[in-house]
Design a protein around this motif. Structure first.
Motif, PDB file in Angstrom:
ATOM      1  N   TRP A   1      -0.185 -14.492   2.470  1.00 31.60           N
ATOM      2  CA  TRP A   1      -0.142 -13.520   1.759  1.00 31.60           C
ATOM      3  C   TRP A   1      -0.242 -13.754   0.206  1.00 31.60           C
ATOM      4  O   TRP A   1      -1.130 -12.934  -0.611  1.00 31.60           O
ATOM      5  CB  TRP A   1       1.346 -12.718   2.107  1.00 31.60           C
ATOM      6  CG  TRP A   1       1.277 -11.395   1.269  1.00 31.60           C
ATOM      7  CD1 TRP A   1       2.177 -11.442   0.154  1.00 31.60           C
ATOM      8  CD2 TRP A   1       0.444 -10.178   0.916  1.00 31.60           C
ATOM      9  NE1 TRP A   1       1.983 -10.064  -0.683  1.00 31.60           N
ATOM     10  CE2 TRP A   1       1.004  -9.293  -0.034  1.00 31.60           C
ATOM     11  CE3 TRP A   1      -0.534  -9.864   1.568  1.00 31.60           C
ATOM     12  CZ2 TRP A   1       0.415  -8.265  -0.427  1.00 31.60           C
ATOM     13  CZ3 TRP A   1      -1.134  -8.370   1.331  1.00 31.60           C
ATOM     14  CH2 TRP A   1      -0.594  -7.801   0.150  1.00 31.60           C
ATOM     15  N   GLU A   2       0.217 -14.829  -0.191  1.00 30.12           N
ATOM     16  CA  GLU A   2       0.048 -15.106  -1.551  1.00 30.12           C
ATOM     17  C   GLU A   2      -1.309 -15.593  -1.966  1.00 30.12           C
ATOM     18  O   GLU A   2      -1.365 -15.294  -3.104  1.00 30.12           O
ATOM     19  CB  GLU A   2       1.416 -16.130  -1.852  1.00 30.12           C
ATOM     20  CG  GLU A   2       2.688 -15.747  -1.660  1.00 30.12           C
ATOM     21  CD  GLU A   2       3.241 -15.719  -0.136  1.00 30.12           C
ATOM     22  OE1 GLU A   2       4.182 -15.119  -0.039  1.00 30.12           O
ATOM     23  OE2 GLU A   2       2.586 -16.084   0.633  1.00 30.12           O
ATOM     24  N   ALA A   3      -1.803 -16.138  -1.041  1.00 33.54           N
ATOM     25  CA  ALA A   3      -3.154 -16.557  -1.352  1.00 33.54           C
ATOM     26  C   ALA A   3      -4.123 -15.570  -1.132  1.00 33.54           C
ATOM     27  O   ALA A   3      -5.486 -15.781  -1.578  1.00 33.54           O
ATOM     28  CB  ALA A   3      -3.440 -17.946  -0.586  1.00 33.54           C
ATOM     29  N   ALA A   4      -3.970 -14.669  -0.423  1.00 30.68           N
ATOM     30  CA  ALA A   4      -5.033 -13.720  -0.047  1.00 30.68           C
ATOM     31  C   ALA A   4      -5.344 -12.818  -1.329  1.00 30.68           C
ATOM     32  O   ALA A   4      -4.538 -12.206  -2.155  1.00 30.68           O
ATOM     33  CB  ALA A   4      -4.797 -12.794   0.922  1.00 30.68           C
ATOM     34  N   PRO A   5      -6.664 -12.781  -1.893  1.00 32.86           N
ATOM     35  CA  PRO A   5      -6.949 -12.047  -3.072  1.00 32.86           C
ATOM     36  C   PRO A   5      -6.641 -10.691  -2.831  1.00 32.86           C
ATOM     37  O   PRO A   5      -6.809  -9.869  -1.950  1.00 32.86           O
ATOM     38  CB  PRO A   5      -8.595 -12.164  -3.110  1.00 32.86           C
ATOM     39  CG  PRO A   5      -8.856 -13.617  -2.448  1.00 32.86           C
ATOM     40  CD  PRO A   5      -7.856 -13.674  -1.273  1.00 32.86           C
ATOM     41  N   LYS A   6      -6.147 -10.092  -4.025  1.00 32.56           N
ATOM     42  CA  LYS A   6      -5.662  -8.627  -4.010  1.00 32.56           C
ATOM     43  C   LYS A   6      -6.744  -7.627  -4.642  1.00 32.56           C
ATOM     44  O   LYS A   6      -7.378  -8.071  -5.295  1.00 32.56           O
ATOM     45  CB  LYS A   6      -4.219  -8.361  -4.816  1.00 32.56           C
ATOM     46  CG  LYS A   6      -3.344  -9.437  -4.332  1.00 32.56           C
ATOM     47  CD  LYS A   6      -2.962  -9.332  -2.961  1.00 32.56           C
ATOM     48  CE  LYS A   6      -1.709 -10.333  -2.189  1.00 32.56           C
ATOM     49  NZ  LYS A   6      -1.839 -11.602  -2.342  1.00 32.56           N
ATOM     50  N   HIS A   7      -6.492  -6.430  -4.318  1.00 36.12           N
ATOM     51  CA  HIS A   7      -7.408  -5.498  -4.822  1.00 36.12           C
ATOM     52  C   HIS A   7      -6.813  -4.927  -5.962  1.00 36.12           C
ATOM     53  O   HIS A   7      -5.617  -4.678  -6.126  1.00 36.12           O
ATOM     54  CB  HIS A   7      -7.403  -4.336  -3.730  1.00 36.12           C
ATOM     55  CG  HIS A   7      -8.595  -3.439  -3.998  1.00 36.12           C
ATOM     56  ND1 HIS A   7      -8.979  -2.289  -4.813  1.00 36.12           N
ATOM     57  CD2 HIS A   7     -10.196  -3.438  -3.675  1.00 36.12           C
ATOM     58  CE1 HIS A   7      -9.908  -1.597  -4.935  1.00 36.12           C
ATOM     59  NE2 HIS A   7     -10.779  -2.611  -4.150  1.00 36.12           N
ATOM     60  N   ARG A   8      -7.581  -4.456  -6.714  1.00 31.32           N
ATOM     61  CA  ARG A   8      -7.233  -3.667  -7.962  1.00 31.32           C
ATOM     62  C   ARG A   8      -6.528  -2.380  -7.803  1.00 31.32           C
ATOM     63  O   ARG A   8      -5.538  -2.245  -8.733  1.00 31.32           O
ATOM     64  CB  ARG A   8      -8.394  -3.412  -9.057  1.00 31.32           C
ATOM     65  CG  ARG A   8      -9.329  -2.459  -8.427  1.00 31.32           C
ATOM     66  CD  ARG A   8     -10.634  -2.271  -9.260  1.00 31.32           C
ATOM     67  NE  ARG A   8     -11.568  -1.382  -8.835  1.00 31.32           N
ATOM     68  CZ  ARG A   8     -12.559  -1.777  -7.850  1.00 31.32           C
ATOM     69  NH1 ARG A   8     -12.600  -2.890  -7.539  1.00 31.32           N
ATOM     70  NH2 ARG A   8     -13.444  -0.758  -7.346  1.00 31.32           N
ATOM     71  N   ASP A   9      -6.643  -1.737  -6.570  1.00 27.38           N
ATOM     72  CA  ASP A   9      -6.187  -0.725  -6.260  1.00 27.38           C
ATOM     73  C   ASP A   9      -4.890  -0.988  -5.475  1.00 27.38           C
ATOM     74  O   ASP A   9      -5.132  -1.478  -4.346  1.00 27.38           O
ATOM     75  CB  ASP A   9      -6.938   0.392  -5.627  1.00 27.38           C
ATOM     76  CG  ASP A   9      -6.292   1.615  -5.311  1.00 27.38           C
ATOM     77  OD1 ASP A   9      -5.040   1.878  -5.237  1.00 27.38           O
ATOM     78  OD2 ASP A   9      -7.202   2.765  -5.157  1.00 27.38           O
ATOM     79  N   ALA A  10      -3.529  -0.942  -5.636  1.00 31.13           N
ATOM     80  CA  ALA A  10      -2.390  -1.421  -4.982  1.00 31.13           C
ATOM     81  C   ALA A  10      -2.526  -0.773  -3.468  1.00 31.13           C
ATOM     82  O   ALA A  10      -1.822  -1.230  -2.960  1.00 31.13           O
ATOM     83  CB  ALA A  10      -1.238  -1.167  -6.164  1.00 31.13           C
ATOM     84  N   GLN A  11      -3.003   0.500  -3.519  1.00 32.89           N
ATOM     85  CA  GLN A  11      -2.659   1.045  -1.974  1.00 32.89           C
ATOM     86  C   GLN A  11      -3.337   0.196  -0.890  1.00 32.89           C
ATOM     87  O   GLN A  11      -2.841   0.062   0.117  1.00 32.89           O
ATOM     88  CB  GLN A  11      -3.388   2.424  -1.743  1.00 32.89           C
ATOM     89  CG  GLN A  11      -4.904   2.293  -1.976  1.00 32.89           C
ATOM     90  CD  GLN A  11      -5.477   3.807  -1.757  1.00 32.89           C
ATOM     91  OE1 GLN A  11      -5.100   4.470  -0.804  1.00 32.89           O
ATOM     92  NE2 GLN A  11      -6.609   4.071  -2.488  1.00 32.89           N
ATOM     93  N   PHE A  12      -4.467  -0.615  -1.264  1.00 35.71           N
ATOM     94  CA  PHE A  12      -4.930  -1.305  -0.152  1.00 35.71           C
ATOM     95  C   PHE A  12      -4.120  -2.831  -0.073  1.00 35.71           C
ATOM     96  O   PHE A  12      -3.975  -3.086   1.172  1.00 35.71           O
ATOM     97  CB  PHE A  12      -6.403  -2.007  -0.811  1.00 35.71           C
ATOM     98  CG  PHE A  12      -7.500  -0.693  -0.701  1.00 35.71           C
ATOM     99  CD1 PHE A  12      -7.781  -0.156   0.465  1.00 35.71           C
ATOM    100  CD2 PHE A  12      -7.694  -0.361  -1.971  1.00 35.71           C
ATOM    101  CE1 PHE A  12      -8.609   0.982   0.359  1.00 35.71           C
ATOM    102  CE2 PHE A  12      -8.624   0.684  -2.157  1.00 35.71           C
ATOM    103  CZ  PHE A  12      -9.211   1.307  -0.978  1.00 35.71           C
ATOM    104  N   ASN A  13      -3.446  -3.136  -1.213  1.00 35.40           N
ATOM    105  CA  ASN A  13      -2.544  -4.227  -0.807  1.00 35.40           C
ATOM    106  C   ASN A  13      -1.530  -3.869  -0.123  1.00 35.40           C
ATOM    107  O   ASN A  13      -0.809  -4.542   0.789  1.00 35.40           O
ATOM    108  CB  ASN A  13      -2.273  -4.781  -2.364  1.00 35.40           C
ATOM    109  CG  ASN A  13      -3.342  -5.050  -3.230  1.00 35.40           C
ATOM    110  OD1 ASN A  13      -4.414  -5.578  -2.624  1.00 35.40           O
ATOM    111  ND2 ASN A  13      -3.090  -4.816  -4.334  1.00 35.40           N
TER     112      ASN A  13
END
Length: 317
Positions: free
Chosen positions: A226-238
């Protein structure tokens, strides 16, 4: 560009090379295993391995599109991006799947394996790697909706697919799953696991379209925490991915959506940089020339033979 137009008209499959507005050289090669010779296939695989070597820490890769084997590249569409000096920096290997549905099979374009050189990330390459080839195939299909699939545990990719395509499920706020989603999901999991490296022992939750214990069929090196997975700019997807996927177990999300007219408008209006818009429209025009405009032109000429059609005024001896 003129040379690319004539090559596209002559060639049965997509084989395009052009410069993008960002200064990159883009090549799209459709089903190279069906028409490329062994040397050309080997050279293409070498370029893909160069990118993989910069992206992964697992050493050399020699399976699938990295093998240079014709059989492994018969049903893939490769989008390769190089710098102006010819150094490859990113690719997407899409897979064309014939999913067993009734009354006839459904063609699904799997968004496939994407790798980007770490030094080239955050340079807005997603419109080239994900949407471009789908858009061109959509044009070539005379604007008939095209189903696309995506298997990932990366929140940034989940969000990108949800924002770019239409009728995407599952995704935040996507509503209820349709029967088409369910039947296609079942067909993909029953007959096409090898396309995205999921083993037979992996489970599939039909309610949430979650593939459990997904990294046992050849895709082990792509697994992320989870820490290494690139996150989306929109927090709802994260939040969506964190709530539904068990990253310790190695879960993936199977998404299904469509490239249709609405998705095409969004893609051209929001994803494609304005500097590249004119070139993209011209490229789409030359792709459509062979499948849309030339048949109309041939049909209008009643004095010439075209395939099984014969001139109406043929003198018989």
């Amino acid at each position: 560009m003129i040379g690319a137009i004539f090559r596209a008209i002559r060639h049965k499959y997509l084989n395009l090379t052009f410069r993008s507005g960002d200064g990159y050289l883009v090549r799209i090669v459709e089903r190279p295993g069906r028409w490329m010779d062994r040397a050309a296939l080997g050279g293409l695989s070498d370029q893909l391995r160069q990118i993989a070597g910069r992206t992964l820490a697992s050493g050399d890769l020699h399976y699938g599109v990295f093998s240079g084997d014709a059989a492994s590249m018969e049903n893939v569409i490769i989008t390769l991006i190089c710098r102006r000096d010819g150094v490859p920096i990113a690719f997407n290997a899409l897979a064309v799947m014939q999913v067993d549905t009734q009354p006839q099979p459904t063609e699904v374009l799997h968004l496939g394996l994407v790798m980007v050189d770490p030094d080239e990330r955050s340079k807005n390459l997603s419109w080239l790697l994900y949407g471009l080839t789908c858009f061109l195939i959509f044009v070539r299909r005379q604007f008939r909706p095209l189903w696309v699939s995506n298997v990932t545990q990366v929140p940034a990719v989940v969000g990108m697919v949800a924002e770019m395509f239409s009728n995407v499920w599952p995704a935040p706020g996507s509503g209820r799953r349709s029967l088409n989603h369910l039947l296609l999901g079942r067909g993909i999991m029953s007959g096409h696991r090898v396309v995205f490296g999921v083993g037979p022992e992996a489970g599939f939750d039909e309610d949430g379209f979650v593939i459990t214990n997904a990294y046992t069929g050849g895709s082990d090196d792509l697994r992320k925490s989870w820490e290494a997975a690139p996150k989306h700019r929109d927090a709802q997807f994260n939040t969506y991915c964190a709530d539904r996927l068990d990253y310790a177990r190695g879960d993936d999300l199977l998404q299904l959506g469509q490239m249709d007219m609405a998705a095409m408008r969004r893609y051209l209006g929001r994803e494609v940089p304005k500097s590249a818009l004119v070139g993209l429209v011209l490229t789409a025009g030359l792709v459509g020339l062979r499948r849309v405009f030339l048949p109309v032109l041939h049909w209008a000429d009643a004095g010439q033979q075209w395939s099984i059609l014969r001139p109406w005024a043929v003198r018989r001896k």
